[in-house]
Every structure is written in C-alpha cells, then in structure tokens.
Write a protein that holds these residues in place. Structure first.
Motif, short mmCIF file in Angstrom:
data_model
loop_
_atom_site.label_atom_id
_atom_site.label_comp_id
_atom_site.label_asym_id
_atom_site.label_seq_id
_atom_site.Cartn_x
_atom_site.Cartn_y
_atom_site.Cartn_z
N LYS A 268 0.84 -1.19 0.00
CA LYS A 268 0.00 0.00 0.00
C LYS A 268 0.87 1.24 0.00
N GLY A 269 0.25 2.34 -0.36
CA GLY A 269 0.97 3.61 -0.35
C GLY A 269 1.10 4.16 1.05
N ASP A 270 1.77 5.32 1.14
CA ASP A 270 2.01 5.92 2.46
C ASP A 270 0.78 6.59 3.04
N CYS A 271 -0.20 6.92 2.22
CA CYS A 271 -1.40 7.59 2.73
C CYS A 271 -2.27 6.58 3.48
N ILE A 272 -2.55 6.87 4.74
CA ILE A 272 -3.38 5.97 5.55
C ILE A 272 -4.84 6.41 5.57
N ASP A 273 -5.17 7.39 4.73
CA ASP A 273 -6.56 7.83 4.58
C ASP A 273 -7.16 8.28 5.90
N CYS A 274 -6.37 9.02 6.69
CA CYS A 274 -6.85 9.50 7.99
C CYS A 274 -7.80 10.69 7.86
N GLY A 275 -7.72 11.43 6.76
CA GLY A 275 -8.62 12.55 6.52
C GLY A 275 -8.23 13.84 7.21
N LEU A 276 -7.08 13.87 7.89
CA LEU A 276 -6.67 15.09 8.58
C LEU A 276 -6.42 16.24 7.61
N CYS A 277 -5.94 15.93 6.42
CA CYS A 277 -5.68 16.99 5.45
C CYS A 277 -6.96 17.72 5.07
N VAL A 278 -8.08 17.02 5.12
CA VAL A 278 -9.37 17.65 4.82
C VAL A 278 -9.89 18.41 6.04
N GLN A 279 -9.69 17.85 7.22
CA GLN A 279 -10.21 18.47 8.44
C GLN A 279 -9.54 19.80 8.76
N VAL A 280 -8.27 19.97 8.38
CA VAL A 280 -7.56 21.21 8.70
C VAL A 280 -7.68 22.25 7.59
N CYS A 281 -8.27 21.88 6.46
CA CYS A 281 -8.34 22.80 5.33
C CYS A 281 -9.41 23.88 5.58
N ILE A 296 -6.04 27.82 -0.99
CA ILE A 296 -5.44 29.13 -0.73
C ILE A 296 -3.97 29.00 -0.32
N THR A 297 -3.39 27.82 -0.50
CA THR A 297 -1.96 27.60 -0.28
C THR A 297 -1.54 27.94 1.15
N CYS A 298 -2.37 27.61 2.12
CA CYS A 298 -2.04 27.91 3.51
C CYS A 298 -1.12 26.86 4.11
N ALA A 299 -0.97 25.69 3.46
CA ALA A 299 -0.06 24.61 3.88
C ALA A 299 -0.50 23.93 5.18
N ALA A 300 -1.75 24.12 5.61
CA ALA A 300 -2.22 23.42 6.81
C ALA A 300 -2.21 21.91 6.58
N CYS A 301 -2.55 21.49 5.37
CA CYS A 301 -2.55 20.05 5.07
C CYS A 301 -1.14 19.48 5.08
#
Length: 472
Positions: A268-281, A296-301
């Motif tokens: 499998k790939g390195d992404c564990i599909d935790c969804g944090l990148c969506v939650q902080v956006c 908006i290129t805030c880099a929170a993800c």
C-alpha cells in the motif's frame, strides 16, 4: 424513420420530471487546529499584519498622526511625508508595484498571498481563535452544533459573538481612524459626537467584518474573490503549489506503521486515509483530488500530513510544496525567465519609486500666462508680459520663499520677491516681467521663474515659461 432510430433529446423519465434546484445549502466547515512549521510562519504573518493595521493610526510622528489620509483637506500624511492630489502619480505607481508583486509571488508560489497575508484570511483566523477559545476544537464544536440549546451553550455562543463584535468594531474604528484623527475619533465615542459619515463607515465595516470573518469565511474566497478565478492564468508547470504525491501515497489504506512488513501484506501507499488533510483545510477541499482553485496555499494540510508521517515512521513530504514537473519526475526550475522577468521589473519599479519619492521637492510651482494678451505696452513705454504663479507648500513647515527670474539681460520683475507660505497653503501670485525697448533690443525668449526657500536653501523649484516681444 423508425422509433428506435430517433435521437432522444429529452429525458422524460419520472426522476427528471421533478423540480430542479440550482441552490446547494452550505455545509459549515469546522476547521481542526494544527501546528507545524508552516502554521508558525502563517501565524506570525497574520499577527504581524493585524498588529500593523491596528497600531499604525496610533503612531505619532512630528506631533501628529503618522499615517492620516485627510480627505477634507486633500492631504495624505505618511511618516512626515505629505502627499497632495497633485501627487496622484505616486499612488498609481504604488498600486502598479503592488500588482507586479502579486504577479511575482503568484508565479513563484501560487496563492501564497491568500494563505498568509490576505485580510480575509487574517480576520477569519482571529475569529477562529476566538471560537476555539469558547467552544473548543473541531469535535467539540461539531457536538455543540448538534446539541440542544442550554445555558452553557448560550453563554459560550454569546461570549463568542460579543468578542467577534468587539473585534469587528475595533476594525471599523481603526479603518475610519486612517481618515479621521483616531485619538479625537475615540474620545468622541463617549460624548456621542460622531458625524453621519463616521457613524456610517464604522458601522459598515463592523457589520462587514462580523459577517465575512464570522459567517461567510471560505465563501468569500470561493465566490466573491476574483483572484481565485484568474490565478490559473499566472500559473505554469514550475509554480510551487501544495500538492499530494499520488505515486507515493496510492493505493490508500488504513493500518499501522508495520502494515507492509507482514508476510502476506498487500503493498500500500504511504497515505493511511486519515482525513486530517481535509479536516484542517479552511476551504474544506481534499488536496488528494489534485490542484483546485479553492486551495489558498495555507499549507495546513502539509503540517497535518507531516505530523502523521512522523507517527508512522514515514518520510515527510507526502503533501508538500512542489511543482507539476517535479511530481511527474521531470526537471524543475523555480528560477525561470518568466519569474526573473517579473522580479527585474518589480525591483526596477520599486527602486525608481523610492528614489523619486526620496528626491521629491515638497514645493509646487506652476506658471500661467495672461490669456487676454501676449504682451502689452505700458504708459512708460516698457513692454510687459503678465503671469500668475501658483505656488503650493506641500511640506509640513512654514517657509519664507524668494522669487527670482532667469532670462535675457534687461528683464525685470515688477512685483514682490519675498513671501511666506504656511504648510499646505496655496498662494496665487501675479507677476509682471518687463523691459525697456529704448535701452535694449529683445526678442521672444525662454525665461525661468525660480522659487527658493530662505529656511532651507536646498528647497528650490524652477518653472519654464516664455517672454513675448513685439514683432519688428
């Protein structure tokens, strides 16, 4: 033509007969707080931006407000520099420099302006901090949204809105303070002596800030801001953008950090599909879907994903600032002709702007000839030309000036040559220049009027004009 050969152009199925709505109800985005290297930079930028905005009107310079746009008197005071409507060129110049700076940074790193210094981002961030103070982090706020009203919920929500309104009012008061002396404006709050326009603009910016940063938030970025629409025109394949490395992250799959070490584990790939990148956006997008105008290129993800990678012993950078060429394994050059060209133009314009502003003489002299006649012959026989000098003291100190004339020998001025002009005062001075045709022969020629300050010998301004003589 048979029935089966006909092209079906209308969907007459039962599902298509119902009403079609073009309105989609907004889904409220609850942003999860995150810390990291980019968020520390972002917070520093946002706090600095807000602090500068709130502090500038209170700074004193030479006994007066350092930054004041005095519209009734048509004067712009900026740290000892006074600009007038005649100096509109400087304002236009500054706006052009700001536009080129926006182009430069967009070509370099996409919508980095939106993520780090945009006023909408700045105020929204402060409103979110206040919201988090009273209602907790993302999960607590989501629970509170679903919970029935209670005294605790009322107090928390009420306190949040009180602080929101206080910050919004401070924003409106500060904005008007750039156009009306803020100390006097603040004192007059308690005596209820505000004018109609002051009351209107403070109220307008209070309501606008409260609504935009408190309720609309990402809606302003998605639907109201034009920058989100034309940004793609300035992008190229070498622009640094926040991107998800699909080759490294796919296929996604949940599991522990040892999931690929098991004998029969599926790679499998390195992404564990935790969804944090969506939650902080802050705009609620999934960066794994590719480049989107909502970003908006805030880099929170990036910070959220890097933190996850640290926990599962994977290298950082699954989501990172990179270019399209780099993601495809091609050679990538951040410094490229387009970016260098913008940089050279921006540097040249900024240098010329500062040099022109530094060498600006706070004195304006205009010479207008008498329109009624080119020349006249006085009773004494002298040939006269009549002018009107429009002199404006654009400095912040009173000056005593002397007027002199440079031209062919034999010319003389018939009016006073010394006068005092107060700061910001305009003087209209009639001047008569003449010569005696029986003493000297004179032809039409160029002359110069020179106005020099007796207080400051370096303060001098010349203006060219024309002396007309009778044709022989």
């Amino acid at each position: 033509m048979s029935e089966r050969d006909r092209i079906k152009t209308v969907d007459d199925s039962p599902e298509a007969q119902g009403p079609i709505s073009l309105y989609a109800k907004r889904k409220r985005i609850q942003v999860k707080s995150i810390s990291g290297r980019f968020q520390r930079i972002r917070d520093f930028s946002i706090i600095s931006t807000m602090g500068l905005y709130l502090a500038l009107p209170w700074i004193r310079w030479d006994g007066q407000q350092a930054v004041l746009f005095d519209l009734p008197n048509r004067q712009f005071h900026i740290f000892g520099l006074t600009l007038w409507p005649q100096d509109f060129l400087f304002l236009s110049w500054a706006l052009i420099i700001a536009a080129f700076a926006l182009f430069f940074f967009t070509v370099l790193a996409g919508r980095v302006y939106c993520g780090y210094v945009c006023p909408q981002t700045t105020w929204t961030r402060f409103f979110q901090w206040i919201e988090q103070l009273f209602e907790g982090d993302r999960h607590s706020r989501m629970k509170m949204d679903e919970a029935p009203w209670s005294m605790s919920k009322l107090l928390r929500r009420g306190s949040k809105h009180v602080l929101w309104l206080a910050l919004a009012f401070l924003t409106g008061l500060t904005f008007v303070g750039y156009f009306s002396p803020i100390t006097d404006l603040t004192v007059r709050i308690f005596s209820v002596e505000w004018g109609g326009w002051e009351l209107f603009w403070v109220g307008f910016f209070t309501v606008a800030t409260y609504m935009n940063a408190g309720f609309m938030r990402e809606q302003v970025c998605l639907y109201m801001c034009p920058y989100a629409r034309f940004q793609s025109v300035m992008f190229d394949r070498e622009t640094l953008i926040v991107s998800y490395d699909e080759d490294r992250g796919e296929p996604r799959g949940r599991g522990s950090k040892k999931r690929n070490q098991e004998p029969q584990a599926v790679e499998k790939g390195d992404c564990i599909d935790c969804g944090l990148c969506v939650q902080v956006c802050p705009t609620g997008i999934d960066i794994r879907d590719g480049l989107q105008y909502e970003c908006i290129t805030c880099a929170a993800c990036i910070d959220a994903c890097d933190d996850v990678m640290d926990h599962i012993d994977k290298p950082r950078g699954l989501i990172r600032y990179t270019t399209e060429n780099a993601l495809e394994g091609k050679e990538s050059r951040v410094l490229r002709p387009r970016l260098i060209g913008y940089g050279i133009v921006l540097l040249a314009m900024a240098t010329l702007f500062m040099a022109t502003l530094y060498n600006r003489v706070p004195l304006q002299v205009d010479v207008l000839r008498d329109r009624n006649q080119l020349f006249r012959v006085a009773s004494s026989g002298r040939v006269e030309n009549v002018y009107r000098l429009e002199i404006l003291n654009k400095g912040q100190d009173a000056h005593r000036y002397t007027l002199s004339l440079e031209g062919p020998e034999g010319l003389r001025m018939e009016n006073r040559t010394e006068f005092t002009i107060q700061p910001g005062q305009h003087l209209s001075l009639p001047v008569t220049v003449s010569y005696d045709p029986y003493e000297v022969e004179m032809q039409s020629s160029t002359i110069w009027f020179s106005v020099r300050s007796l207080n400051d010998p370096d303060l001098e301004k010349q203006h060219e004009s024309r002396f007309i003589t009778p044709r022989r």
